[in-house]
Design a protein around this motif. Structure first.
Motif, PDB file in Angstrom:
ATOM      1  N   ALA A  20       0.835  -1.204   0.000  1.00 34.15           N
ATOM      2  CA  ALA A  20       0.000   0.000   0.000  1.00 34.15           C
ATOM      3  C   ALA A  20       0.870   1.255   0.000  1.00 34.15           C
ATOM      4  CB  ALA A  20      -0.934  -0.001   1.207  1.00 34.15           C
ATOM      5  N   ARG A  21       1.937   1.252   0.774  1.00 34.08           N
ATOM      6  CA  ARG A  21       2.834   2.411   0.803  1.00 34.08           C
ATOM      7  C   ARG A  21       3.479   2.639  -0.556  1.00 34.08           C
ATOM      8  NH1 ARG A  21       5.297   0.534   6.255  1.00 34.08           N
ATOM      9  NH2 ARG A  21       3.882   1.525   7.731  1.00 34.08           N
ATOM     10  N   SER A  22       3.945   1.575  -1.201  1.00 33.23           N
ATOM     11  CA  SER A  22       4.601   1.741  -2.496  1.00 33.23           C
ATOM     12  C   SER A  22       3.607   2.207  -3.554  1.00 33.23           C
ATOM     13  CB  SER A  22       5.298   0.453  -2.930  1.00 33.23           C
ATOM     14  OG  SER A  22       4.364  -0.563  -3.203  1.00 33.23           O
ATOM     15  N   THR A  23       2.393   1.686  -3.512  1.00 29.60           N
ATOM     16  CA  THR A  23       1.370   2.119  -4.458  1.00 29.60           C
ATOM     17  C   THR A  23       1.030   3.587  -4.237  1.00 29.60           C
ATOM     18  OG1 THR A  23       0.450  -0.119  -4.508  1.00 29.60           O
ATOM     19  CG2 THR A  23      -0.956   1.649  -5.332  1.00 29.60           C
ATOM     20  N   LEU A  24       0.932   3.980  -2.977  1.00 30.72           N
ATOM     21  CA  LEU A  24       0.668   5.375  -2.650  1.00 30.72           C
ATOM     22  C   LEU A  24       1.787   6.270  -3.161  1.00 30.72           C
ATOM     23  CD1 LEU A  24      -0.649   6.135   0.944  1.00 30.72           C
ATOM     24  CD2 LEU A  24      -1.232   7.265  -1.166  1.00 30.72           C
ATOM     25  N   ALA A  25       3.028   5.854  -2.975  1.00 37.46           N
ATOM     26  CA  ALA A  25       4.166   6.635  -3.443  1.00 37.46           C
ATOM     27  C   ALA A  25       4.154   6.763  -4.959  1.00 37.46           C
ATOM     28  CB  ALA A  25       5.469   6.001  -2.968  1.00 37.46           C
ATOM     29  N   GLU A  26       3.859   5.686  -5.656  1.00 32.71           N
ATOM     30  CA  GLU A  26       3.811   5.717  -7.127  1.00 32.71           C
ATOM     31  C   GLU A  26       2.701   6.636  -7.615  1.00 32.71           C
ATOM     32  OE1 GLU A  26       3.348   1.681  -8.341  1.00 32.71           O
ATOM     33  OE2 GLU A  26       5.318   1.098  -7.589  1.00 32.71           O
ATOM     34  N   ASN A  27       1.521   6.525  -7.020  1.00 30.90           N
ATOM     35  CA  ASN A  27       0.402   7.362  -7.439  1.00 30.90           C
ATOM     36  C   ASN A  27       0.633   8.813  -7.071  1.00 30.90           C
ATOM     37  OD1 ASN A  27      -0.992   5.304  -8.653  1.00 30.90           O
ATOM     38  ND2 ASN A  27      -2.260   4.866  -6.887  1.00 30.90           N
ATOM     39  N   GLY A  28       1.282   9.063  -5.944  1.00 33.10           N
ATOM     40  CA  GLY A  28       1.589  10.429  -5.547  1.00 33.10           C
ATOM     41  C   GLY A  28       2.507  11.098  -6.547  1.00 33.10           C
ATOM     42  N   GLU A  29       3.489  10.363  -7.035  1.00 32.37           N
ATOM     43  CA  GLU A  29       4.404  10.900  -8.037  1.00 32.37           C
ATOM     44  C   GLU A  29       3.665  11.176  -9.343  1.00 32.37           C
ATOM     45  OE1 GLU A  29       7.799  12.338  -9.803  1.00 32.37           O
ATOM     46  OE2 GLU A  29       7.380  11.969  -7.697  1.00 32.37           O
ATOM     47  N   ALA A  30       2.770  10.297  -9.740  1.00 37.81           N
ATOM     48  CA  ALA A  30       2.000  10.497 -10.973  1.00 37.81           C
ATOM     49  C   ALA A  30       1.113  11.735 -10.859  1.00 37.81           C
ATOM     50  CB  ALA A  30       1.154   9.263 -11.278  1.00 37.81           C
ATOM     51  N   VAL A  31       0.491  11.932  -9.711  1.00 32.20           N
ATOM     52  CA  VAL A  31      -0.356  13.112  -9.492  1.00 32.20           C
ATOM     53  C   VAL A  31       0.482  14.381  -9.551  1.00 32.20           C
ATOM     54  CG1 VAL A  31      -1.754  14.312  -7.768  1.00 32.20           C
ATOM     55  CG2 VAL A  31      -2.155  11.901  -8.232  1.00 32.20           C
ATOM     56  N   ARG A  32       1.673  14.340  -8.949  1.00 29.31           N
ATOM     57  CA  ARG A  32       2.557  15.502  -8.970  1.00 29.31           C
ATOM     58  C   ARG A  32       2.977  15.834 -10.403  1.00 29.31           C
ATOM     59  NH1 ARG A  32       7.357  16.970  -9.655  1.00 29.31           N
ATOM     60  NH2 ARG A  32       8.243  14.902  -9.850  1.00 29.31           N
ATOM     61  N   GLN A  33       3.297  14.811 -11.170  1.00 29.34           N
ATOM     62  CA  GLN A  33       3.702  15.034 -12.559  1.00 29.34           C
ATOM     63  C   GLN A  33       2.558  15.620 -13.388  1.00 29.34           C
ATOM     64  OE1 GLN A  33       5.236  11.283 -13.905  1.00 29.34           O
ATOM     65  NE2 GLN A  33       7.215  11.568 -12.892  1.00 29.34           N
ATOM     66  N   ARG A  34       1.339  15.119 -13.182  1.00 28.58           N
ATOM     67  CA  ARG A  34       0.190  15.669 -13.900  1.00 28.58           C
ATOM     68  C   ARG A  34      -0.054  17.111 -13.501  1.00 28.58           C
ATOM     69  NH1 ARG A  34      -4.563  11.745 -12.895  1.00 28.58           N
ATOM     70  NH2 ARG A  34      -3.231  11.118 -11.209  1.00 28.58           N
ATOM     71  N   GLY A  35       0.091  17.411 -12.205  1.00 23.50           N
ATOM     72  CA  GLY A  35      -0.066  18.785 -11.734  1.00 23.50           C
ATOM     73  C   GLY A  35       0.957  19.718 -12.347  1.00 23.50           C
ATOM     74  N   ASP A  36       2.200  19.258 -12.447  1.00 22.33           N
ATOM     75  CA  ASP A  36       3.241  20.059 -13.084  1.00 22.33           C
ATOM     76  C   ASP A  36       2.929  20.304 -14.553  1.00 22.33           C
ATOM     77  OD1 ASP A  36       4.669  20.299 -10.735  1.00 22.33           O
ATOM     78  OD2 ASP A  36       6.133  18.729 -11.235  1.00 22.33           O
ATOM     79  N   ALA A  37       2.416  19.287 -15.232  1.00 29.37           N
ATOM     80  CA  ALA A  37       2.073  19.433 -16.653  1.00 29.37           C
ATOM     81  C   ALA A  37       0.941  20.447 -16.835  1.00 29.37           C
ATOM     82  CB  ALA A  37       1.683  18.084 -17.247  1.00 29.37           C
ATOM     83  N   VAL A  38      -0.054  20.406 -15.959  1.00 24.36           N
ATOM     84  CA  VAL A  38      -1.172  21.348 -16.041  1.00 24.36           C
ATOM     85  C   VAL A  38      -0.685  22.764 -15.755  1.00 24.36           C
ATOM     86  CG1 VAL A  38      -3.329  22.036 -14.917  1.00 24.36           C
ATOM     87  CG2 VAL A  38      -2.961  19.654 -15.543  1.00 24.36           C
ATOM     88  N   ARG A  39       0.177  22.904 -14.758  1.00 24.48           N
ATOM     89  CA  ARG A  39       0.730  24.220 -14.422  1.00 24.48           C
ATOM     90  C   ARG A  39       1.518  24.784 -15.596  1.00 24.48           C
ATOM     91  NH1 ARG A  39       5.516  25.685 -13.445  1.00 24.48           N
ATOM     92  NH2 ARG A  39       6.248  23.579 -13.068  1.00 24.48           N
ATOM     93  N   GLN A  40       2.349  23.943 -16.201  1.00 25.94           N
ATOM     94  CA  GLN A  40       3.151  24.378 -17.338  1.00 25.94           C
ATOM     95  C   GLN A  40       2.265  24.774 -18.513  1.00 25.94           C
ATOM     96  OE1 GLN A  40       6.419  24.917 -17.375  1.00 25.94           O
ATOM     97  NE2 GLN A  40       6.216  25.709 -19.450  1.00 25.94           N
ATOM     98  N   ALA A  41       1.209  24.014 -18.759  1.00 26.62           N
ATOM     99  CA  ALA A  41       0.290  24.348 -19.853  1.00 26.62           C
ATOM    100  C   ALA A  41      -0.402  25.684 -19.574  1.00 26.62           C
ATOM    101  CB  ALA A  41      -0.745  23.241 -20.029  1.00 26.62           C
ATOM    102  N   GLY A  42      -0.779  25.913 -18.329  1.00 29.03           N
ATOM    103  CA  GLY A  42      -1.398  27.187 -17.962  1.00 29.03           C
ATOM    104  C   GLY A  42      -0.447  28.353 -18.145  1.00 29.03           C
ATOM    105  N   GLU A  43       0.788  28.182 -17.731  1.00 25.77           N
ATOM    106  CA  GLU A  43       1.783  29.244 -17.899  1.00 25.77           C
ATOM    107  C   GLU A  43       2.022  29.539 -19.372  1.00 25.77           C
ATOM    108  OE1 GLU A  43       5.337  28.216 -15.770  1.00 25.77           O
ATOM    109  OE2 GLU A  43       4.370  28.424 -13.818  1.00 25.77           O
ATOM    110  N   THR A  44       2.101  28.501 -20.175  1.00 27.88           N
ATOM    111  CA  THR A  44       2.320  28.680 -21.613  1.00 27.88           C
ATOM    112  C   THR A  44       1.141  29.418 -22.241  1.00 27.88           C
ATOM    113  OG1 THR A  44       3.632  26.658 -21.683  1.00 27.88           O
ATOM    114  CG2 THR A  44       2.759  27.460 -23.781  1.00 27.88           C
TER     115      THR A  44
END
Length: 104
Positions: free
Chosen positions: A53-77
């Motif tokens: 459960a911890r490893s799955t949480l860590a993996e999903n947390g990283e994916a959410v962070r990456q998606r958030g960064d992509a959305v932020r970058q798209a907004g800035e652009t």
């Protein structure tokens, strides 16, 4: 990202937590009757599920962070390429929010 992709990514996490909860319930139900090797085996099984459960949480947390960064970058652009449209959108949202809050 589509909601079906989000749901697909949430399913493994939900399954891990469901298994964790079920194992914790088993431990509570059998805590009084288990002794020795049986208790150790159940504890090991619960620890394994916790680690998964911890490893799955860590993996999903990283994916959410990456998606958030992509959305932020798209907004800035978008704002950099369309500053007047962005200003108009923000002004419109501010006006709408002001009207809604003013009705209270």
């Amino acid at each position: 990202m589509s909601s079906s992709t989000d749901k697909t990514q949430q399913d493994p996490l939900q399954a891990e937590f469901k298994a964790l909860i079920e194992d914790a319930e088993k431990l509570l139900q059998h805590a009084a009757s288990l002794a020795g090797e049986q208790a150790d085996e159940l504890r090991q099984q619960i620890q394994l599920n916790l680690q998964r459960a911890r490893s799955t949480l860590a993996e999903n947390g990283e994916a959410v962070r990456q998606r958030g960064d992509a959305v932020r970058q798209a907004g800035e652009t978008y704002v950099q390429h369309n500053p007047w449209q962005a200003l108009g959108i923000v002004a419109g949202l501010g006006l709408l929010l002001g009207l809604l809050l003013g009705r209270r």
